[in-house]
Design a protein around this motif. Structure first.
Motif, PDB file in Angstrom:
ATOM      1  N   GLN A  23      24.578  40.423  -2.776  1.00 40.84           N
ATOM      2  CA  GLN A  23      24.708  39.081  -2.196  1.00 40.84           C
ATOM      3  C   GLN A  23      23.378  38.360  -1.913  1.00 40.84           C
ATOM      4  O   GLN A  23      23.296  37.152  -2.165  1.00 40.84           O
ATOM      5  CB  GLN A  23      25.627  39.127  -0.974  1.00 40.84           C
ATOM      6  N   THR A  80      31.005  34.693  -0.503  1.00 40.62           N
ATOM      7  CA  THR A  80      29.760  34.083  -0.011  1.00 40.62           C
ATOM      8  C   THR A  80      29.230  33.047  -1.016  1.00 40.62           C
ATOM      9  O   THR A  80      28.679  32.020  -0.616  1.00 40.62           O
ATOM     10  CB  THR A  80      28.698  35.158   0.318  1.00 40.62           C
ATOM     11  N   THR A  91      28.613  28.984  -0.374  1.00 37.10           N
ATOM     12  CA  THR A  91      27.307  28.399  -0.698  1.00 37.10           C
ATOM     13  C   THR A  91      27.461  27.195  -1.626  1.00 37.10           C
ATOM     14  O   THR A  91      26.832  26.147  -1.406  1.00 37.10           O
ATOM     15  CB  THR A  91      26.403  29.481  -1.337  1.00 37.10           C
ATOM     16  N   LEU A 139      28.108  33.322   6.158  1.00 31.64           N
ATOM     17  CA  LEU A 139      27.406  34.050   5.100  1.00 31.64           C
ATOM     18  C   LEU A 139      26.796  35.342   5.627  1.00 31.64           C
ATOM     19  O   LEU A 139      26.563  36.285   4.865  1.00 31.64           O
ATOM     20  CB  LEU A 139      26.314  33.167   4.481  1.00 31.64           C
TER      21      LEU A 139
END
Ligand code: M6R
Length: 359
Positions: free
Chosen positions: A16, A160, A164, A325
């Protein structure tokens, strides 16, 4: 190839920080200006309301997206589960614009909605990890997640990445509308902080394994609570735990517990409190105390500036709109270790497929 990793899920959790860096370089200029095609922004600007359509983890990413679009672009936004929307379409605004969120781009429930909307000539965007997937081909615009293939059935890096891309799009739309909050939102810098923060959490994963062993090994139920954005992360955290560990887990808006669910708290029931929002931190903490008074084992995930001495997991500070996140990473790891320690097949939970192509 999962290399030295025992399961794809752990590899994908660890990837990630790099996905954050990749998205930053794909979608933000050196000076931080979003790079999003004008035609897409123009279509969105004509709309008076955004409708996010998704299932499962992608739906949870959509809930966070609503916050981002409403705060940064000031457009009213609704989020809908695709299998519900397909057969119970709500009354739409005058000029709706649709955003499909789907890791695979193949989810049949979401496709059913898209087919209906295309018949009605509505415009839509698909945010997906798979170029040329069905949803991508059949909608007007596509933004890619650039997360690399996600193999594990439990979705991690796609979640995530979806948040974003939503943040980038919300900033782009807000800036093009001249909204000060969007202009001032230094997403480039924030994504740098997010990547570093994620790295520090995955580097300390053994701590989370210990928490899993201590509180979750014998649990038959668990709760995740929070308010606002933290509530949305609670929903995602509980889905992660239940799908791979088979522990009955639910996410709740922390103020709702006392309206019924608190009756389920027994001696040693784990209750995870997510605390990243300054306006509700105190309230969530007192809701946690109410569960402890009934025998619960409270476990806290808090951001540094809101943390207290006895918090179990402290994550670095980032802008309060982006805390999912970071707060989701310990929850992903908690689900991973709980499944692993039970000796289950983490990547292939029973009864589930990676992409759900039936309605
Ligand atoms: O490919 P999609 O994002 O459309 O998939 C939606 C859900 O099926 C998916 O997120 C599912 O909930 C995952 N197993 C969650 O980890």
């Amino acid at each position: 190839d999962k290399g030295t990793y025992p399961y794809y899920m752990l590899k994908e959790i660890d990837e990630q920080p790099n996905v954050m860096r990749k998205l930053s370089s794909e979608y933000l200029n050196e000076d931080g200006t979003p790079v999003v095609q004008d035609e897409l922004l123009d279509a969105m600007k004509q709309s008076d309301r955004l409708y996010i359509i998704a299932a499962g983890t992608s739906y949870h990413a959509g809930l966070v997206g609503k916050e981002l679009f409403e705060k940064l672009s000031e457009v009213p936004t609704e989020v809908h589960v695709s299998s519900e929307f397909a057969y119970n379409m709500p009354l739409l605004s005058k000029n709706p614009f649709f955003i499909f969120l789907s890791q695979s781009g193949e989810t049949a429930d979401s496709r059913e909605v898209l087919v209906n909307l295309n018949r009605l000539n509505y415009k839509s965007l698909t945010i997906t990890n798979v170029a040329n997937s069905t949803l991508s081909r059949e909608s007007n615009y596509t933004l890619l997640l650039h997360a690399g293939p996600e193999i594990s059935v439990a979705s991690t890096k796609a979640y995530t990445a979806q948040i974003t891309v939503e943040a980038i799009l919300a900033k782009a739309l807000g800036e093009s509308e001249g909204i000060a909050k969007a202009k001032d939102f230094n997403l480039k810098q924030q994504l740098g902080f997010v990547a570093t923060g994620m790295q520090s959490i995955v580097d300390e994963k053994e701590t989370i394994n210990e928490i899993s062993k201590k509180y979750f090994a014998d649990a038959n139920r668990a709760f995740y609570i929070g308010r606002g954005i933290d509530y949305f992360v609670s929903l995602e955290s509980s889905l992660k735990l239940k799908e791979i560990s088979y522990i009955l887990a639910e996410g709740f808006a922390s103020g709702e517990l006392k309206h019924g669910t608190i009756a389920l708290i027994e001696e040693d029931t784990p209750v995870v409190g997510i605390i990243t929002q300054s306006n509700t931190a105190g309230l969530t903490r007192s809701n946690l105390e109410e569960t402890m008074a009934r025998g619960a084992k409270a476990i806290t995930i808090a951001t540094e500036s809101l943390s207290k001495e006895n918090d179990d997991i402290v994550v670095p500070d980032v802008d309060e709109l982006l805390t999912p996140l970071l707060s989701v990473i310990p929850a992903q790891l908690l689900a991973y270790y709980t499944s692993l320690n039970k000796g289950l097949d983490v990547d292939h939970p029973r009864n589930l497929a990676k992409s759900v192509t039936v309605q």
